[in-house]
Write a protein that holds these residues in place. Structure first.
Motif, short mmCIF file in Angstrom:
data_model
loop_
_atom_site.label_atom_id
_atom_site.label_comp_id
_atom_site.label_asym_id
_atom_site.label_seq_id
_atom_site.Cartn_x
_atom_site.Cartn_y
_atom_site.Cartn_z
N PHE A 228 0.84 -1.20 0.00
CA PHE A 228 0.00 0.00 0.00
C PHE A 228 0.88 1.25 0.00
N LYS A 229 1.90 1.24 0.88
CA LYS A 229 2.79 2.41 0.96
C LYS A 229 3.62 2.56 -0.30
N THR A 230 4.01 1.46 -0.91
CA THR A 230 4.76 1.54 -2.17
C THR A 230 3.91 2.19 -3.26
N LEU A 231 2.62 1.83 -3.31
CA LEU A 231 1.72 2.37 -4.33
C LEU A 231 1.44 3.85 -4.13
N THR A 232 1.19 4.27 -2.89
CA THR A 232 0.67 5.61 -2.63
C THR A 232 1.64 6.55 -1.92
N SER A 233 2.75 6.01 -1.41
CA SER A 233 3.69 6.75 -0.54
C SER A 233 3.05 7.13 0.79
N LEU A 234 1.94 6.48 1.14
CA LEU A 234 1.24 6.71 2.41
C LEU A 234 0.89 5.37 3.04
N THR A 235 0.83 5.33 4.37
CA THR A 235 0.28 4.14 5.03
C THR A 235 -1.24 4.19 4.89
N PRO A 236 -1.95 3.07 5.08
CA PRO A 236 -3.42 3.10 5.00
C PRO A 236 -4.04 4.14 5.93
N LEU A 237 -3.52 4.27 7.16
CA LEU A 237 -4.10 5.24 8.09
C LEU A 237 -3.79 6.68 7.68
N GLN A 238 -2.61 6.93 7.15
CA GLN A 238 -2.30 8.27 6.63
C GLN A 238 -3.21 8.61 5.45
N TYR A 239 -3.44 7.63 4.59
CA TYR A 239 -4.32 7.80 3.43
C TYR A 239 -5.72 8.19 3.89
N GLN A 240 -6.26 7.44 4.86
CA GLN A 240 -7.59 7.72 5.39
C GLN A 240 -7.65 9.11 6.03
N LYS A 241 -6.62 9.45 6.81
CA LYS A 241 -6.61 10.74 7.50
C LYS A 241 -6.62 11.89 6.49
N GLN A 242 -5.83 11.77 5.42
CA GLN A 242 -5.80 12.84 4.43
C GLN A 242 -7.12 12.95 3.68
N LEU A 243 -7.77 11.82 3.40
CA LEU A 243 -9.09 11.87 2.78
C LEU A 243 -10.07 12.61 3.68
N ARG A 244 -10.05 12.31 4.99
CA ARG A 244 -10.95 12.97 5.94
C ARG A 244 -10.71 14.48 5.96
N LEU A 245 -9.45 14.88 6.04
CA LEU A 245 -9.14 16.30 6.16
C LEU A 245 -9.48 17.06 4.87
N LEU A 246 -9.25 16.45 3.73
CA LEU A 246 -9.61 17.09 2.46
C LEU A 246 -11.12 17.24 2.33
N GLU A 247 -11.87 16.23 2.75
CA GLU A 247 -13.33 16.32 2.68
C GLU A 247 -13.84 17.37 3.67
N ALA A 248 -13.26 17.44 4.87
CA ALA A 248 -13.66 18.46 5.84
C ALA A 248 -13.39 19.86 5.28
N ARG A 249 -12.26 20.02 4.62
CA ARG A 249 -11.94 21.32 4.03
C ARG A 249 -12.97 21.69 2.96
N ARG A 250 -13.36 20.70 2.15
CA ARG A 250 -14.37 20.96 1.12
C ARG A 250 -15.70 21.37 1.76
N LEU A 251 -16.09 20.69 2.83
CA LEU A 251 -17.35 21.01 3.50
C LEU A 251 -17.34 22.43 4.05
N MET A 252 -16.22 22.86 4.61
CA MET A 252 -16.15 24.21 5.18
C MET A 252 -16.15 25.28 4.10
N ILE A 253 -15.53 24.98 2.95
CA ILE A 253 -15.42 25.99 1.90
C ILE A 253 -16.67 25.99 1.01
N SER A 254 -17.11 24.80 0.57
CA SER A 254 -18.22 24.73 -0.38
C SER A 254 -19.59 24.74 0.29
N CYS A 255 -19.67 24.20 1.49
CA CYS A 255 -20.97 24.07 2.16
C CYS A 255 -21.09 24.95 3.40
#
Length: 303
Positions: A228-255
């Motif tokens: 997983f880390k070889t594919l994305t340069s992130l661990t699964p938990l880092q990947y999930q955390k960044q998805l959460r933070l990006l979606e939260a940012r979208r909600l605050m800006i767009s919604c």
């Protein structure tokens, strides 16, 4: 102005006809054009499988701790959906940075591979899901002909599928054919990890056990974590955390969601933990970041 190459020439003419801000969606399904007249600060996004072909200028993209620079005559090959940071590093009003992004259609790639007399072997290990490739020779010709369809829209429906297949052929039979095959062909280790990644992507708000993802990929926990880390340069938990933070940012800006609402909406139980991790990723508090982003968007619309 210095002479520019044929692809840059077509993209420059196209962007000069557009109103609004880059990126510009085009009449060609799955094709977008980006133009920057000056270097830009880093921007966070979720990158989807695509070929990002630089016709002029230069950019860098960071996935996890891995930074990739790509410039005219090269393409960023994105084989997995992953959080990233992108930045335009070489651009000016006289020579803007021009990029054409073509979505990667894995079904087309598999169809082309099925017709090859000797299809490339993906190998039995996983490799990087994002890399830089030279986009010259026949591939550069394909990119130019795809861009030329912007000037003959009546030809798009007929010629686009043929050009996509030709791009698939040259990618699969080129120097990095094994890397392309690993990302696009079924039953490779990378495809099994990508399947688990899609599961995580769909459930990123939930508390997901990495052991469960490893089972989906039919791998041991250590092998899954490593690949997983070889594919994305992130661990699964880092990947999930960044998805959460990006979606939260979208909600605050767009919604216009407030900080607490956005944090709970994406799966955080503690608003203070959310704020700490947000600052680490974006460099300032959620409230200040949302205000700054909204101000920048307002200036872009009025300017």
């Amino acid at each position: 102005m210095h002479p520019i190459n044929p692809l840059a020439d077509v993209l420059l003419r196209f962007t000069q006809r557009q109103s609004g801000a880059s990126p510009f969606m085009t009449p060609i399904p799955g094709v977008a054009v980006m133009r920057s007249d000056q270097p830009k600060p880093p921007s966070h996004m979720i990158s989807k499988p695509a070929l990002c072909i630089v016709a002029q200028g230069a950019k860098w993209a960071t996935f996890g701790g891995n930074q990739l620079v790509y410039k005219a005559g090269q393409a960023l090959v994105i084989g997995v959906e992953a959080p990233s940071i992108g930045r335009v590093v070489e651009a000016s009003p006289g020579e803007p940075c021009l990029v054409m992004a073509i979505e990667l259609d894995f079904s087309v790639m598999r169809s082309v591979a099925d017709e090859l007399a000797t299809p490339p072997l993906p190998g039995d290990t996983s490799g990087a899901g994002i890399f830089v490739a030279d986009f010259d020779g026949p591939l550069a010709d394909c990119a130019w002909r795809m861009a030329r369809l912007l000037e003959t829209p009546q030809a798009i429906a007929v010629l686009r599928p043929l050009i996509l297949r030709e791009i698939g052929y040259w990618l699969l039979t080129g120097a990095q054919g094994a890397d392309i095959a690993r990302l696009t062909l079924m039953n490779s280790p990378s495809q099994r990890v990508i399947g688990a990644m899609h599961n995580l992507r769909a459930r990123f708000r939930e508390s997901v056990r990495v052991e469960e993802l490893a089972e989906i990929a039919q791998m041991s926990l250590s092998a899954f974590h490593r690949q997983f880390k070889t594919l994305t340069s992130l661990t699964p938990l880092q990947y999930q955390k960044q998805l959460r933070l990006l979606e939260a940012r979208r909600l605050m800006i767009s919604c216009a969601a407030n900080v607490e609402t956005a944090s709970f909406e994406v799966g955080y139980e503690s608003a203070s933990q959310f704020s700490r991790e947000y600052v680490r990723m974006f460099g300032q508090s959620p409230k200040r970041d949302a205000m700054a982003m909204n101000q920048a968007l307002q200036m872009e619309r009025t300017g």
